[in-house]
Design a protein around this motif. Sequence first.
Motif, mmCIF file in Angstrom:
data_model
loop_
_atom_site.group_PDB
_atom_site.id
_atom_site.type_symbol
_atom_site.label_atom_id
_atom_site.label_comp_id
_atom_site.label_asym_id
_atom_site.label_seq_id
_atom_site.Cartn_x
_atom_site.Cartn_y
_atom_site.Cartn_z
ATOM 1 N N THR A 32 0.516 -1.387 0.120
ATOM 2 C CA THR A 32 0.226 -0.651 0.489
ATOM 3 C C THR A 32 0.629 1.382 0.027
ATOM 4 O O THR A 32 0.677 2.220 -0.284
ATOM 5 N N PHE A 33 2.216 1.481 0.881
ATOM 6 C CA PHE A 33 2.857 2.380 0.439
ATOM 7 C C PHE A 33 3.062 2.617 -0.794
ATOM 8 O O PHE A 33 3.567 4.404 -1.386
ATOM 9 N N VAL A 34 3.692 1.783 -1.082
ATOM 10 C CA VAL A 34 4.918 1.757 -2.632
ATOM 11 C C VAL A 34 3.409 2.447 -4.061
ATOM 12 O O VAL A 34 3.258 3.341 -4.563
ATOM 13 N N VAL A 35 2.285 1.734 -3.621
ATOM 14 C CA VAL A 35 0.395 2.224 -4.498
ATOM 15 C C VAL A 35 0.549 3.472 -4.112
ATOM 16 O O VAL A 35 0.198 4.241 -4.905
ATOM 17 N N LEU A 98 0.980 -2.443 -11.638
ATOM 18 C CA LEU A 98 1.697 -1.122 -10.688
ATOM 19 C C LEU A 98 2.446 -0.957 -11.279
ATOM 20 O O LEU A 98 3.282 1.015 -12.150
ATOM 21 N N ALA A 99 3.875 -1.539 -11.182
ATOM 22 C CA ALA A 99 5.468 -1.081 -11.667
ATOM 23 C C ALA A 99 4.835 -0.588 -13.337
ATOM 24 O O ALA A 99 5.993 0.070 -13.624
ATOM 25 N N ALA A 100 3.814 -0.848 -14.203
ATOM 26 C CA ALA A 100 4.677 -0.740 -15.668
ATOM 27 C C ALA A 100 3.488 0.653 -15.715
ATOM 28 O O ALA A 100 4.416 0.935 -16.660
ATOM 29 N N GLY A 101 3.017 0.668 -14.793
ATOM 30 C CA GLY A 101 2.402 2.183 -15.094
ATOM 31 C C GLY A 101 3.456 3.183 -14.496
ATOM 32 O O GLY A 101 3.195 4.362 -15.188
ATOM 33 N N ASN A 102 4.068 2.814 -13.468
ATOM 34 C CA ASN A 102 5.330 4.290 -13.111
ATOM 35 C C ASN A 102 6.205 3.909 -13.849
ATOM 36 O O ASN A 102 6.776 4.976 -14.076
ATOM 37 N N ALA A 103 6.889 2.972 -14.779
ATOM 38 C CA ALA A 103 7.396 2.811 -15.619
ATOM 39 C C ALA A 103 7.126 3.847 -17.103
ATOM 40 O O ALA A 103 8.374 4.631 -18.067
ATOM 41 N N LEU A 104 6.194 3.430 -17.731
ATOM 42 C CA LEU A 104 5.645 4.233 -18.650
ATOM 43 C C LEU A 104 5.068 6.063 -18.675
ATOM 44 O O LEU A 104 6.135 6.510 -19.170
ATOM 45 N N THR A 105 4.828 5.652 -17.163
ATOM 46 C CA THR A 105 5.770 7.579 -16.244
ATOM 47 C C THR A 105 6.670 8.182 -16.707
ATOM 48 O O THR A 105 7.142 9.207 -17.089
ATOM 49 N N ALA A 106 7.897 7.003 -16.417
ATOM 50 C CA ALA A 106 9.022 7.520 -16.650
ATOM 51 C C ALA A 106 9.341 8.132 -17.660
ATOM 52 O O ALA A 106 10.549 8.475 -17.274
ATOM 53 N N VAL A 107 8.825 7.392 -18.843
ATOM 54 C CA VAL A 107 9.801 7.133 -20.370
ATOM 55 C C VAL A 107 8.224 8.681 -21.036
ATOM 56 O O VAL A 107 8.448 8.227 -22.244
ATOM 57 N N ALA A 108 7.583 8.972 -20.231
ATOM 58 C CA ALA A 108 6.380 9.552 -20.896
ATOM 59 C C ALA A 108 7.145 10.453 -21.893
ATOM 60 O O ALA A 108 7.380 11.563 -20.604
ATOM 61 N N ARG A 118 -0.752 6.277 -15.876
ATOM 62 C CA ARG A 118 -1.275 6.490 -14.635
ATOM 63 C C ARG A 118 -2.402 6.087 -15.007
ATOM 64 O O ARG A 118 -2.882 5.157 -13.972
ATOM 65 N N ALA A 119 -3.529 5.271 -15.684
ATOM 66 C CA ALA A 119 -5.034 4.442 -16.326
ATOM 67 C C ALA A 119 -3.965 3.080 -15.787
ATOM 68 O O ALA A 119 -5.135 2.549 -15.104
ATOM 69 N N LEU A 120 -2.962 3.157 -16.255
ATOM 70 C CA LEU A 120 -2.474 1.742 -15.784
ATOM 71 C C LEU A 120 -2.234 2.124 -14.360
ATOM 72 O O LEU A 120 -2.590 0.756 -13.298
ATOM 73 N N LEU A 121 -1.608 2.569 -13.765
ATOM 74 C CA LEU A 121 -1.459 2.450 -12.609
ATOM 75 C C LEU A 121 -2.684 2.399 -11.681
ATOM 76 O O LEU A 121 -2.719 1.762 -10.258
ATOM 77 N N GLY A 122 -3.715 3.231 -12.033
ATOM 78 C CA GLY A 122 -4.966 2.955 -11.058
ATOM 79 C C GLY A 122 -5.597 1.635 -11.000
ATOM 80 O O GLY A 122 -6.033 1.311 -9.966
ATOM 81 N N ILE A 123 -5.829 1.048 -12.606
ATOM 82 C CA ILE A 123 -6.124 -0.144 -12.329
ATOM 83 C C ILE A 123 -5.575 -1.127 -11.321
ATOM 84 O O ILE A 123 -5.626 -2.100 -9.902
ATOM 85 N N GLY A 124 -3.962 -1.060 -11.344
ATOM 86 C CA GLY A 124 -3.366 -2.144 -10.162
ATOM 87 C C GLY A 124 -3.278 -1.029 -8.579
ATOM 88 O O GLY A 124 -3.703 -2.171 -7.423
ATOM 89 N N VAL A 182 12.510 3.995 -10.244
ATOM 90 C CA VAL A 182 12.295 3.451 -8.632
ATOM 91 C C VAL A 182 11.154 2.905 -8.128
ATOM 92 O O VAL A 182 11.343 1.645 -8.242
ATOM 93 N N LEU A 183 10.141 3.716 -8.606
ATOM 94 C CA LEU A 183 9.153 2.857 -8.003
ATOM 95 C C LEU A 183 8.508 1.937 -9.187
ATOM 96 O O LEU A 183 7.900 0.625 -8.455
ATOM 97 N N ALA A 184 9.223 2.110 -9.891
ATOM 98 C CA ALA A 184 8.494 0.466 -10.676
ATOM 99 C C ALA A 184 9.543 -0.990 -11.024
ATOM 100 O O ALA A 184 9.009 -1.777 -10.361
#
Length: 403
Positions: A32-35, A98-108, A118-124, A182-184
């Motif tokens: 929950t911390f990482v989320v 969730l990790a995939a969402g953070n990775a995509l944010t990092a390269v957006a 951020r939609a992927l992150l919302g699913i996770g 790092v979050l990814a």
Amino acid sequence: MSASLSPPRSATDPARTTRSQWLAVAVLSLSTFVVVTSEMLPVGVLTPMADGLGITQGAAGYSLSITGLVTAVTAPLVPRLLGRLDRRLVLASAMVVLAAGNALTAVAPGFGLLVVSRALLGIGMGVVWGLAAVIASRLVAPRNAALAVSFAVSGVAAASVIGVPLGTVVGNAFGWRTAFAVLAGGGIALAAGLALALPRLPRPAAPAGAGAGTGGQSLLGTPAVAAGLALIVLLVTAHFAAYTYVRPVLEERTGLAPGSIALALLAYGACGLAGNFAAGALAARRARFTLLSLATGIGAAIALLALLGSVAGVAYAAVALWGLTYGGLSVGGQIWMTQSAPHRTEHVTGLYVGVFTAAIALGAFLGGTVVEASGVTPLLWSAAALALAGLAVGAVGPGPARR
């Protein structure tokens, strides 16, 4: 402790909670911390993130709305779609998403891919947050259920204590994209940790005497559930309308440098962590009183920033009070919900998380709209008024039965 937080038996039904079971709760809390750190990190890096993507601060703040809206749809659906699936594997898979969402944010490169990430992150997030509190109570002995829920939800407050301030420091030193990368990596590590530390968790058996229905409509027909959700909508909307733009507030009104802003967010989070455990212990016995106290503190803190936010000492004190009171809202609201519908904890928790995150989206959207149109000071006064409305709803509406 509130009996409504625990099912009739824990996952392995020990007479007392073992070290391995507390370890499982700890991994759940880290999840929950990482989320929540992933969701909230744009708050700490809003200015450089907006500059890097070539968008306005208001548009960057809308990224929280995207995550919140997707989570709001995902969380209530999770209990209906899981069936007999092992909740352990569901949580691990959600952390990978969730990790995939953070990775995509990092390269957006711009706003388009940011929306997808951020939609992927919302699913996770919808899956992890929607299941965390209910699963925590299944991992331990029944007498430790309320404490386990507080620990699981403490990841929300700990994200403010460590996650957002640390992410802000990383973003200032190495760039905001590095912070999301790092979050990814953390999400992938926790996916493995959940699969290894948690026991097999099939669908929980319905307690004796539970109603046959499982639909959200009948839950909304429960007066205490409906009143609690209305209170949460107002308070969370007020909070996120203002908190999403706390960095611009502290930059423009208080004149704080980036390092001082990180310290202010650290104070906010430290108080939030204390508020989480204090509210969990108090709400198990007096849920209505707890939520009314939190509403008063949130409204007072935001009003202080609006009125005297140009004074650094007052701004720091207001941020600390804000953290203390908002830090207890998630666990306090969770306990209100489970006490109001004790026989349907997965479904009421999914509904609660869905409404909570929809309010996050609404708050971030309204905050961005007001900031773009009028600036940060009208935003703060508008948020304080919403918190006052929440206090009124909580005071006059029905609450859960006293414990």
